[in-house]
Design an enzyme around this catalytic site. Structure first.
Site, PDB file in Angstrom:
ATOM      1  N   ARG A 133      28.723 105.736  92.226  1.00 19.37           N
ATOM      2  CA  ARG A 133      27.606 106.497  91.679  1.00 19.37           C
ATOM      3  C   ARG A 133      27.425 106.217  90.192  1.00 19.37           C
ATOM      4  O   ARG A 133      26.290 106.144  89.701  1.00 19.37           O
ATOM      5  CB  ARG A 133      27.818 107.988  91.945  1.00 19.37           C
ATOM      6  CG  ARG A 133      26.779 108.929  91.351  1.00 19.37           C
ATOM      7  CD  ARG A 133      25.344 108.444  91.504  1.00 19.37           C
ATOM      8  NE  ARG A 133      24.989 108.112  92.870  1.00 19.37           N
ATOM      9  CZ  ARG A 133      23.936 107.402  93.202  1.00 19.37           C
ATOM     10  NH1 ARG A 133      23.125 106.936  92.269  1.00 19.37           N
ATOM     11  NH2 ARG A 133      23.674 107.132  94.466  1.00 19.37           N
ATOM     12  N   LYS A 153      13.037 108.005  71.713  1.00 22.24           N
ATOM     13  CA  LYS A 153      12.938 108.975  72.808  1.00 22.24           C
ATOM     14  C   LYS A 153      13.810 108.510  73.980  1.00 22.24           C
ATOM     15  O   LYS A 153      13.322 108.098  75.031  1.00 22.24           O
ATOM     16  CB  LYS A 153      11.480 109.142  73.224  1.00 22.24           C
ATOM     17  CG  LYS A 153      10.607 109.714  72.101  1.00 22.24           C
ATOM     18  CD  LYS A 153       9.142 109.737  72.472  1.00 22.24           C
ATOM     19  CE  LYS A 153       8.289 110.247  71.312  1.00 22.24           C
ATOM     20  NZ  LYS A 153       6.845 110.221  71.605  1.00 22.24           N
ATOM     21  N   LYS A 197       7.077 110.199  58.167  1.00 23.46           N
ATOM     22  CA  LYS A 197       6.117 110.883  59.029  1.00 23.46           C
ATOM     23  C   LYS A 197       5.407 111.976  58.229  1.00 23.46           C
ATOM     24  O   LYS A 197       5.667 112.160  57.037  1.00 23.46           O
ATOM     25  CB  LYS A 197       6.837 111.431  60.253  1.00 23.46           C
ATOM     26  CG  LYS A 197       7.512 110.312  61.074  1.00 23.46           C
ATOM     27  CD  LYS A 197       8.276 110.848  62.247  1.00 23.46           C
ATOM     28  CE  LYS A 197       7.348 111.173  63.406  1.00 23.46           C
ATOM     29  NZ  LYS A 197       6.739 109.967  63.990  1.00 23.46           N
ATOM     30  N   GLU A 248       3.606 106.559  58.579  1.00 26.98           N
ATOM     31  CA  GLU A 248       2.707 106.999  59.647  1.00 26.98           C
ATOM     32  C   GLU A 248       1.350 107.372  59.063  1.00 26.98           C
ATOM     33  O   GLU A 248       1.270 108.145  58.109  1.00 26.98           O
ATOM     34  CB  GLU A 248       3.322 108.212  60.356  1.00 26.98           C
ATOM     35  CG  GLU A 248       2.468 108.769  61.476  1.00 26.98           C
ATOM     36  CD  GLU A 248       3.075 110.027  62.066  1.00 26.98           C
ATOM     37  OE1 GLU A 248       3.803 109.916  63.058  1.00 26.98           O
ATOM     38  OE2 GLU A 248       2.839 111.121  61.511  1.00 26.98           O
ATOM     39  N   ASP A 278      -1.385 105.857  64.072  1.00 22.96           N
ATOM     40  CA  ASP A 278      -1.027 106.874  65.044  1.00 22.96           C
ATOM     41  C   ASP A 278      -2.255 107.510  65.693  1.00 22.96           C
ATOM     42  O   ASP A 278      -3.078 108.126  65.018  1.00 22.96           O
ATOM     43  CB  ASP A 278      -0.177 107.951  64.364  1.00 22.96           C
ATOM     44  CG  ASP A 278       0.410 108.940  65.348  1.00 22.96           C
ATOM     45  OD1 ASP A 278       0.886 108.491  66.398  1.00 22.96           O
ATOM     46  OD2 ASP A 278       0.376 110.151  65.063  1.00 22.96           O
TER      47      ASP A 278
END
Length: 280
Positions: A102, A137, A169, A199, A220
């Site tokens: 597994r 992510k 950002k 950004e 963006d």
């Protein structure tokens, strides 16, 4: 090319150790009650769907974690396979194969799913010079293997974390008082080898970012017309990255705007595993 450096090797050992700890803990009740330890078997892993294989080198480390094994890959990481195609044979103790089955499949299926999704998008932009990027992510603890799978699918890794590139950002820009002071503050305390990405969401911000000396400018959630205009404004003075809600239906048009990079979070944050089975 060296696959792992010493830090990555240590991380993978910890990751594999944790996987066995959470799956075995005090032992495998069924296997240890039934299987003779001295019995050896050959297991065959088979692709149950078309896709790109990734994770064979990790699987080899997983089976070796329990003891000696003969590991015979029938394809290589990054190879395209068809449904029903055998990808790997392993000769090892029967109980070791069952205890690691597994864990091996979890890594192989996730990584191959990422590589497959990546390759699908890479092919859609192959007629342009744009490169497909991953993001941060990723599943916590699995960033190294997630990003390895992106490479096997033909994609390009973005930053590994917060330490190897400065990404400014909107919250950083607000805290610094604007794009220009944000770039200046970061540049003042970082080596020139560290790239600064800014950004932006408007053409006015694009102009300020390029004049401030940003190395990469993220466009963006812009529409393709604005992206094309932004690329013309930047005119090679910085690299460009398109980001935000990009999918199979839109990625080709985005690439055709002339951007250097396209980042897609779904490569790793919502991947569909590639079906792989292990049989004796």
């Amino acid at each position: 090319m060296q696959i792992f450096n010493s830090i990555q090797d240590e991380h993978l050992e910890q990751l594999i150790s944790l996987a066995f700890e959470e799956d075995l803990f005090s032992g495998d009740i069924a296997t240890e009650a039934i299987m003779a330890q001295e019995e050896y078997k050959v297991a065959t892993l088979t692709a149950k769907a078309d896709g790109i294989i990734s994770g064979l080198k990790i699987a080899e480390r997983i089976i070796a974690y329990l003891g000696e094994a003969e590991f015979t890959p029938l394809v290589e990481d990054g190879d395209e396979v068809k449904k029903g195609e055998d990808i790997l044979k392993i000769r090892a103790r029967y109980d070791h194969l069952l205890k690691s089955e597994r864990i091996m499949l979890n890594f192989l299926q996730r990584m191959s799913g990422i590589a497959t999704a990546t390759n699908r998008l890479v092919k859609l932009i192959g007629h342009t010079n744009a490169k497909l990027l991953d993001t941060r992510k990723t599943v916590p603890g699995h960033r190294l293997t997630d990003k390895m799978a992106v490479r096997h699918g033909g994609g390009t890794n973005h930053r590994m974390g917060l330490y190897d590139m400065a990404m400014l950002k909107d919250n950083h820009i607000k805290a610094a008082g604007g794009i220009t002071p944000a770039v200046q503050q970061v540049r003042k305390v970082t080596p020139i080898s560290i790239r600064i990405e800014v950004e932006t969401s408007t053409l006015e911000q694009v102009v300020e970012a390029v004049e401030a000396g940003a190395d990469v400018i993220m466009l963006d959630n812009m529409d393709t017309a604005s992206m094309k205009e932004a690329v013309a404004i930047i005119n090679g003075r910085a690299k460009t990255e398109a980001s935000g809600n990009i999918n199979e239906g839109t990625i080709a048009a985005v690439a055709e705007t002339g951007v250097d990079y396209i980042s897609v979070g779904s490569l790793t944050h919502s991947v569909r595993a590639l079906d792989i089975s292990m049989n004796f």
